[in-house]
Enzyme design. Structure first.
Site, mmCIF file in Angstrom:
data_model
loop_
_atom_site.group_PDB
_atom_site.id
_atom_site.type_symbol
_atom_site.label_atom_id
_atom_site.label_comp_id
_atom_site.label_asym_id
_atom_site.label_seq_id
_atom_site.Cartn_x
_atom_site.Cartn_y
_atom_site.Cartn_z
ATOM 1 N N ASN A 223 138.887 7.020 -28.356
ATOM 2 C CA ASN A 223 137.922 6.019 -28.191
ATOM 3 C C ASN A 223 136.766 5.825 -28.437
ATOM 4 O OD1 ASN A 223 135.232 5.662 -26.390
ATOM 5 N ND2 ASN A 223 135.756 6.473 -24.359
ATOM 6 N N HIS B 176 131.335 4.292 -29.727
ATOM 7 C CA HIS B 176 130.875 5.196 -30.011
ATOM 8 C C HIS B 176 130.626 3.539 -31.598
ATOM 9 C CE1 HIS B 176 129.762 7.846 -27.965
ATOM 10 N NE2 HIS B 176 129.558 9.007 -28.622
ATOM 11 N N HIS C 252 135.245 2.572 -22.526
ATOM 12 C CA HIS C 252 134.429 2.525 -21.257
ATOM 13 C C HIS C 252 133.699 1.128 -20.927
ATOM 14 C CE1 HIS C 252 131.690 5.466 -18.564
ATOM 15 N NE2 HIS C 252 132.392 4.215 -18.245
ATOM 16 N N ARG D 263 131.053 0.401 -19.593
ATOM 17 C CA ARG D 263 129.877 0.269 -18.425
ATOM 18 C C ARG D 263 129.076 -0.644 -17.885
ATOM 19 N NH1 ARG D 263 127.370 5.230 -18.342
ATOM 20 N NH2 ARG D 263 128.017 6.996 -19.097
ATOM 21 N N ARG E 35 126.275 -0.589 -22.316
ATOM 22 C CA ARG E 35 125.118 -0.491 -23.570
ATOM 23 C C ARG E 35 126.244 0.314 -25.284
ATOM 24 N NH1 ARG E 35 124.844 6.178 -22.247
ATOM 25 N NH2 ARG E 35 124.358 5.476 -19.987
ATOM 26 N N GLU F 279 138.378 3.115 -19.760
ATOM 27 C CA GLU F 279 137.061 3.780 -18.433
ATOM 28 C C GLU F 279 136.913 3.464 -17.735
ATOM 29 O OE1 GLU F 279 134.862 6.976 -20.660
ATOM 30 O OE2 GLU F 279 137.331 7.941 -21.354
ATOM 31 N N THR G 17 126.468 10.383 -21.328
ATOM 32 C CA THR G 17 128.065 10.314 -21.823
ATOM 33 C C THR G 17 128.059 10.904 -20.745
ATOM 34 O OG1 THR G 17 129.777 11.038 -22.869
ATOM 35 C CG2 THR G 17 128.513 13.276 -22.632
ATOM 36 N N THR G 18 129.038 10.605 -19.845
ATOM 37 C CA THR G 18 129.953 11.049 -18.387
ATOM 38 C C THR G 18 129.758 12.236 -18.301
ATOM 39 O OG1 THR G 18 132.170 9.624 -18.500
ATOM 40 C CG2 THR G 18 131.831 11.117 -17.457
ATOM 41 N N GLU H 267 142.796 13.228 -15.326
ATOM 42 C CA GLU H 267 142.197 13.077 -16.049
ATOM 43 C C GLU H 267 141.578 14.917 -15.922
ATOM 44 O OE1 GLU H 267 140.694 10.714 -19.734
ATOM 45 O OE2 GLU H 267 139.420 12.112 -19.519
ATOM 46 N N HIS I 292 137.244 15.332 -23.002
ATOM 47 C CA HIS I 292 136.095 15.065 -22.580
ATOM 48 C C HIS I 292 134.993 15.955 -24.033
ATOM 49 C CE1 HIS I 292 131.359 14.469 -21.584
ATOM 50 N NE2 HIS I 292 131.739 13.158 -21.789
ATOM 51 N N GLY J 257 136.626 11.087 -28.280
ATOM 52 C CA GLY J 257 135.925 9.757 -28.785
ATOM 53 C C GLY J 257 135.078 10.614 -30.183
ATOM 54 N N HIS J 258 133.655 11.004 -29.582
ATOM 55 C CA HIS J 258 132.888 11.718 -30.385
ATOM 56 C C HIS J 258 133.277 12.163 -31.729
ATOM 57 C CE1 HIS J 258 128.845 11.834 -31.319
ATOM 58 N NE2 HIS J 258 128.843 13.762 -31.135
HETATM 59 N N1 PXP Z 1 137.207 11.190 -21.253
HETATM 60 C C1 PXP Z 1 136.648 10.503 -20.458
HETATM 61 C C2 PXP Z 1 136.142 10.265 -19.208
HETATM 62 C C3 PXP Z 1 134.840 10.541 -20.601
HETATM 63 O O1 PXP Z 1 134.527 9.791 -19.891
HETATM 64 C C4 PXP Z 1 135.079 10.175 -22.274
HETATM 65 C C5 PXP Z 1 133.484 10.019 -22.432
HETATM 66 O O2 PXP Z 1 133.413 9.039 -22.804
HETATM 67 C C6 PXP Z 1 136.243 10.880 -22.641
HETATM 68 C C7 PXP Z 1 136.727 10.893 -22.613
HETATM 69 C C8 PXP Z 1 136.005 11.563 -24.778
HETATM 70 O O3 PXP Z 1 134.973 12.227 -24.905
HETATM 71 P P1 PXP Z 1 134.003 12.739 -26.226
HETATM 72 O O4 PXP Z 1 133.371 11.623 -26.320
HETATM 73 O O5 PXP Z 1 133.388 14.367 -25.819
HETATM 74 O O6 PXP Z 1 135.484 13.048 -27.429
#
Ligand code: PXP
Length: 238
Positions: free
Chosen positions: A6, A9, A42, A44, A48, A69, A99-100, A150, A190, A212-213
């Protein structure tokens, strides 16, 4: 196991200065070169981080696949139908969340989600639903014809004691097996990072994970390509 990354960021950082850099498209190319199997972003409602133009360019130019997403709102669904990503993952979205937070309540929203899934299917776009590892949510996902789920790994990721972590891990494992047994593709994501990912990567019923993060944060210190390679080594153990 496949690894999707992802890149939201990267857009967050770009938007902080209102300029063009760092460019999410360049990030996607680097991530692909480093061995990722897919790109996730994503779009949004408040834009953002990722913007419409980013999604458009990503759809046109990435060489792996784009998982978009999104919340199942009219505006974003119309954009996705026009841009045709390789997969859409429907998530709950609250304006003030960082975040989600948690999975979709597919049981409660089944009628409207079924309509949205049908619209995507008429355009040949597969759909994944982001759900908590709970049997009733997974059954409902299958009933409304979702292609994939997911599994939300956030609770596992933030569990503070070894015992609760193991409990969450057990439910993720059991629900991944259940999802597969009723014909759903099963992904997970996530809150996954370099320390908590191996236990998830060891679950055979999970086909792909989305991170992602942790990767973008690590990239500040070791570079994006190295951050992806390090994660790919942990994930692609089978
Ligand atoms: N999966 C979904 C559905 C998410 O909303 C996110 C965050 O955007 C991620 C995975 C990735 O999460 P993280 O950034 O904590 O790795």
């Amino acid at each position: 196991m496949r690894l999707s990354i992802n890149i939201d960021h990267v857009a967050t950082l770009r938007n902080a200065r209102g300029e063009e850099e760092p460019d999410p498209l360049t990030a996607a190319r680097v991530v692909e070169r480093a061995g990722a199997d897919g790109i996730v972003c994503h779009l949004r409602e408040d834009r953002r981080h990722i913007r419409d133009r980013d999604v458009e360019l990503l759809c046109k130019s990435i060489t792996t696949k784009l998982d978009l997403e999104m919340a199942a709102t009219q505006e974003i669904v119309d954009i996705a139908l026009r841009l045709k990503p390789d997969l859409v993952t429907l998530v709950p979205e609250r304006r003030r969340e960082l975040t989600t937070e948690g999975g979709l309540d597919v049981v409660r929203l089944r009628r409207s989600l079924a309509g949205t899934i049908k619209r995507f299917h008429t355009k040949g776009i597969p759909v994944s639903l982001f759900v908590d590892p709970r049997r009733e949510q997974i059954e409902a996902s299958r009933e409304i014809d979702s292609d994939m789920i997911e599994l939300h790994t956030g609770e596992y990721a933030i569990a503070r004691t070894g015992r609760t972590k193991q409990q969450h891990l057990r439910s993720i494992r059991a629900m991944a097996a259940f999802g597969t047994s009723i014909g759903l593709g099963v992904n997970a994501g996530h809150g996954l990072d370099y320390t908590n990912v191996p236990a998830i990567a060891a679950i055979n019923d999970i086909a792909e994970i989305s991170i992602g993060h942790a990767i973008i944060a690590r990239a500040l210190f070791v570079g994006l390509e190295n951050a992806v390679r390090e994660m790919a080594r942990l994930v692609k153990t089978r």
